[in-house]
Design a protein around this motif. Structure first.
Motif, PDB file in Angstrom:
ATOM      1  N   THR A   1      37.679  29.679  51.189  1.00  0.00           N
ATOM      2  CA  THR A   1      37.639  30.594  50.043  1.00  0.00           C
ATOM      3  C   THR A   1      38.801  31.572  50.167  1.00  0.00           C
ATOM      4  N   CYS A   2      39.181  32.154  49.069  1.00  0.00           N
ATOM      5  CA  CYS A   2      40.233  33.181  49.111  1.00  0.00           C
ATOM      6  C   CYS A   2      40.025  34.187  47.985  1.00  0.00           C
ATOM      7  N   ASN A   3      40.541  35.375  48.196  1.00  0.00           N
ATOM      8  CA  ASN A   3      40.481  36.435  47.193  1.00  0.00           C
ATOM      9  C   ASN A   3      41.873  36.594  46.594  1.00  0.00           C
ATOM     10  N   VAL A   4      41.975  36.379  45.292  1.00  0.00           N
ATOM     11  CA  VAL A   4      43.264  36.430  44.590  1.00  0.00           C
ATOM     12  C   VAL A   4      43.297  37.667  43.698  1.00  0.00           C
ATOM     13  N   ILE A   5      44.358  38.458  43.825  1.00  0.00           N
ATOM     14  CA  ILE A   5      44.547  39.613  42.933  1.00  0.00           C
ATOM     15  C   ILE A   5      45.279  39.137  41.699  1.00  0.00           C
TER      16      ILE A   5
ATOM     17  N   GLU B   1      40.068  41.236  40.875  1.00  0.00           N
ATOM     18  CA  GLU B   1      40.022  40.415  42.093  1.00  0.00           C
ATOM     19  C   GLU B   1      39.164  39.193  41.808  1.00  0.00           C
ATOM     20  N   LEU B   2      39.740  38.015  42.051  1.00  0.00           N
ATOM     21  CA  LEU B   2      39.041  36.762  41.805  1.00  0.00           C
ATOM     22  C   LEU B   2      38.656  36.134  43.149  1.00  0.00           C
ATOM     23  N   VAL B   3      37.376  35.857  43.319  1.00  0.00           N
ATOM     24  CA  VAL B   3      36.910  35.180  44.526  1.00  0.00           C
ATOM     25  C   VAL B   3      36.806  33.697  44.185  1.00  0.00           C
TER      26      VAL B   3
ATOM     27  N   THR C   1      39.669  27.658  48.076  1.00  0.00           N
ATOM     28  CA  THR C   1      41.067  27.454  48.470  1.00  0.00           C
ATOM     29  C   THR C   1      41.776  26.591  47.431  1.00  0.00           C
TER      30      THR C   1
ATOM     31  N   GLY D   1      42.406  28.720  44.398  1.00  0.00           N
ATOM     32  CA  GLY D   1      43.464  29.688  44.703  1.00  0.00           C
ATOM     33  C   GLY D   1      44.832  29.048  44.710  1.00  0.00           C
TER      34      GLY D   1
ATOM     35  N   ARG E   1      35.595  42.633  40.047  1.00  0.00           N
ATOM     36  CA  ARG E   1      35.630  41.540  41.030  1.00  0.00           C
ATOM     37  C   ARG E   1      34.649  40.458  40.581  1.00  0.00           C
TER      38      ARG E   1
ATOM     39  N   LYS F   1      33.392  36.217  40.919  1.00  0.00           N
ATOM     40  CA  LYS F   1      33.411  34.980  41.693  1.00  0.00           C
ATOM     41  C   LYS F   1      33.380  33.803  40.732  1.00  0.00           C
TER      42      LYS F   1
END
Length: 737
Positions: free
Chosen positions: A555-559, A568-570, A573, A576, A646, A648
């Motif tokens: 998983t990754c957090n993308v601004i 912020e998008l959760v 991978t 992302g 934020r 998901k």
């Protein structure tokens, strides 16, 4: 007359007859002075002299006959006439009185004639004096009045059964006469009383049962029947002979319970099924006590119990199937509901077996067989073992079933016990492993202690082979935290080596974890640098271990900077990596994305659907429809907004149930091979049928093996030269070392 003085018979008999006459008058209650020592000595001396005198003065035989005739005369002239015009209880009172008088008379006469009994009876081989007296009473008195006496006794017993009060002591005295008249043999009691009494009791209870089965409910009928049996047993203890208890109770039980067993168990609103349904524990316990007396009757209860449990279980399965078909709930939700009901059923019926049916092995077996029927029915295509694993997952994951710690512990105890009824335990374990992996990897586990508690109970009840891999997974996560701490220290110590973005890596041990798809995803440059930095660190720690990256679990957090606001998008991978492509292009086609990411069409369709057609439309798709096709183009949706800062973005779920079953089938082949080889290695030579049976016995702890599969594996092992057929007998196999 002096002791031993010779006398003739007539002279001596006059004295003896006088004594007998006096004794009879005393017994009849007439005024007569009692015997004194001198009287007794005279009679004894007379009889003694008559018996020991030498021929021709030995009058033993004459004396014996005179004794017998005196008894006959007494019975004929005094005893028998006393019964004239007496009936019922008066007859019984007279019989008891006359029997007691007879016993007193015989006792006195025996003391008078003891010399005769000791000398003549033995030498002449004739019946003893007491036997002569008993036979006389039996033939002259008892045989004449026994039918009326028996009828009177039966009348009093009937009166007592109807609730009347009777003289039980009198009945006991009369029964004792029927027993005593046989002089140690029970044949007279059995033929002249017991047989008639038992037959009359059967007729009585047959009539009562016929009325009760129509008028009374099941519980009421059983209460009446048990009370009747209790009273009959009590009746035996008060006045019947103890040898009659079993015969009487068996016959009464037959009339009350066995004859109407089917009607009683099948009563619509109060039969066995209704009692089970309505939790009538006291009535069920009474039913068991009644039917347990006869194995065939108990078998009817066992079958009714088994049928009811199967029907109830199947009804719950059908409800779950209907809910799934009507899409009233997700598979996971209706699975949780079904398993909850099964556990409640287990609680209920194991309670019945233990408390109402006294842990009877027949009921334990019936319960096991019943649960095995409905516990192995798939629901909406999902194996029942998967539903059980899903139930456990719902308790262990965050936001799942909200139970207290104590309730969770109790529930897991029941889960492992219910698991015994599921054929495919290996399927359950594999689904548990899949779900545990997701909880651990995505931080969805509600409580580590609960996870360990579940594994401990599973291990205790099912064995270490069930939990070895899952225990390894839990250990991996603990070690992974240490590895991450070391990685952070490594970065702090090497400021010139930085991944550029925050990176957390979880190291898993191959073999413990489920197999995951590992493909050659082309990572964006930002992610590539992260991988290289961690690889450099790991090589310094574990030089002999090789890393295989599983991006599908990441998983990754993308601004994301949208025109309305930055969010912020959760994301996964994969998601992302896809989104990062739009840092360098305003518009990309399906084929361009596929080429740059090196993904299959199937995977790419899922990705693009999740961020362009689902709830959150981060990308704009052309043409604007719900279907993803190779001709579509995609652009970044700069105007996207949401009330949350934020969010998901989930990927569409993948049904990996088929994959799990395939993996289990593969493992089963290995398990069957191993079982066959183990058996043959120890036995060396074994017949086909016995080999199959022993293989089934070894394997059924994990799963219920298919006989055809075992035969197929035997053939495969022959091909691979582990076994060979006997040349003379093809059904025999030999182990090849």
């Amino acid at each position: 007359m002096g002791l031993g003085s010779p006398i003739d018979f007539d002279e001596g008999w006059d004295d003896i007859e006088w004594a007998i006459f006096k004794l009879v008058r005393i017994l009849e209650g007439l005024p007569e002075p009692p015997f004194d020592a001198e009287d007794y000595m005279v009679i004894y001396s007379t009889i003694y002299n008559l018996c020991i005198q030498k021929a021709p003065h030995d009058h033993s035989e004459q004396l014996y006959e005179a004794y017998r005739e005196s008894v006959v005369a007494y019975n004929a002239e005094i005893v028998l006439p006393s019964f004239t015009d007496k009936h019922g209880e008066l007859l019984l009172l007279e019989l008891v009185s006359r029997w007691r008088n007879h016993q007193v008379l015989m006792r006195w006469l025996w003391h008078f004639f003891i010399v005769l009994d000791q000398y003549y009876v033995y030498k002449a081989e004739v019946p003893g004096l007491k036997q002569v007296g008993l036979v006389g009473f039996r033939e002259q008195v008892f045989q004449k009045v026994k039918d009326n006496a028996r009828a009177a006794v039966m009348g009093l017993i009937h009166e007592e059964r109807q609730g009347g009060l009777i003289d039980r002591a009198l009945l006991k005295d009369v029964i004792d006469i029927f027993v005593g008249i046989g002089n140690g043999e029970m044949s007279v009691y059995e033929a002249d009383f017991e047989e008639h009494m038992v037959r009359g009791s059967c007729e009585y209870y047959s009539r009562r049962a016929l009325d009760w089965i129509v008028e009374a409910s099941g519980p009421d009928y059983m209460f009446k029947a048990e009370e009747c049996l209790r009273r009959e047993k009590e009746r035996v203890s008060h006045y019947l002979h103890s040898s009659s208890e079993q015969k009487l109770l068996e016959k009464v039980h037959y009339e009350l319970v066995v004859v109407y067993a089917h009607q009683l168990l099948d009563k619509r609103d109060s039969g066995c099924s209704a009692l089970l349904r309505d939790n009538k524990e006291e009535d069920l316990a009474r039913m068991y006590r009644l039917y347990n007396r006869t194995p065939k009757s108990l078998e009817l209860v066992v079958n009714a119990f088994k049928k009811h449990v199967i029907d109830e279980g199947k009804a719950f399965v059908q409800q779950a199937e209907d809910a799934a078909s009507n899409q009233q709930a997700s598979n996971a939700e209706h699975g949780v509901v079904l398993i909850t009901k099964i556990i409640e059923m287990y609680d209920k019926y194991v309670g019945y077996v233990n408390d109402c049916f006294m842990k009877d092995s027949l009921f334990r077996k019936a319960m096991r067989e019943a649960f095995e029927v409905f516990c192995n029915i798939p629901v909406s295509g999902s194996p029942s073992a998967e539903l059980l694993a899903g139930f456990c997952d719902s308790i262990l994951k965050k936001g799942g079933c909200q139970y207290s710690d104590e309730a969770i512990d109790e529930t897991f105890e029941k889960v492992v016990k219910v698991l015994a009824y599921f054929n495919d335990k290996d399927v359950f374990v594999e689904f548990c492993r899949k779900k545990l992996a997701r909880r651990l990897l995505f931080d969805r586990s509600a409580n580590d202690d609960h996870e360990k508690s579940f594994l401990t109970k599973l291990k205790q009840n099912c064995g270490g082979q069930f939990t070895a891999k899952m225990e390894g997974m839990v250990t991996d996560l603990t070690l992974a935290k240490d590895t991450q701490t070391n990685f952070k220290n490594f970065l702090d110590s090497n400021t010139n080596i930085q991944p550029g973005i925050d990176l957390t890596v979880t190291i898993l041990t191959t073999g413990y974890w489920p197999s995951y798809k590992s493909d050659d995803l082309n990572l964006p440059e930002e992610m590539v640098k992260c991988v290289e930095v961690f690889k450099g660190f790991f090589d310094t720690q574990k030089k002999l271990r090789k890393l295989s990256w599983i991006y599908s679990l990441g998983t990754c957090n993308v601004i994301a900077k949208f025109e309305p606001k930055t969010m912020e998008l959760v994301v996964s991978t994969y998601q992302g990596a896809l989104l990062l492509l739009f840092n360098y292009a305003d518009k990309l086609s399906f084929s361009e994305i596929s080429t740059q990411l090196n993904l299959t069409n199937e995977d790419l369709v899922r990705l693009l659907h999740s961020i362009s057609c689902a709830k959150y439309k981060i990308l704009i798709k052309e043409p604007n429809n719900k279907a993803i096709s190779p001709n579509d183009n995609f652009m970044f949706n700069s105007k996207f907004t949401d009330k949350m800062k934020r969010i998901k973005i989930p990927l569409p779920p993948v049904d990996d149930g088929t994959k799990v079953i395939e993996e289990v089938d593969k493992d089963r082949r290995y398990a069957i091979d191993a079982a066959i080889v183990r058996i043959m290695k120890s036995r060396k030579v074994l017949g086909h049928q016995e080999l199959v049976m022993q293989s089934v016995e070894q394997l059924q702890r994990m799963f219920k093996p298919d006989i055809k599969a075992i035969k197929k594996r035997i053939e495969d092992l022959i091909t691979r030269e582990y076994l060979e057929r006997d040349k003379e007998n093809p059904t025999m196999f030999k182990y090849l070392a």
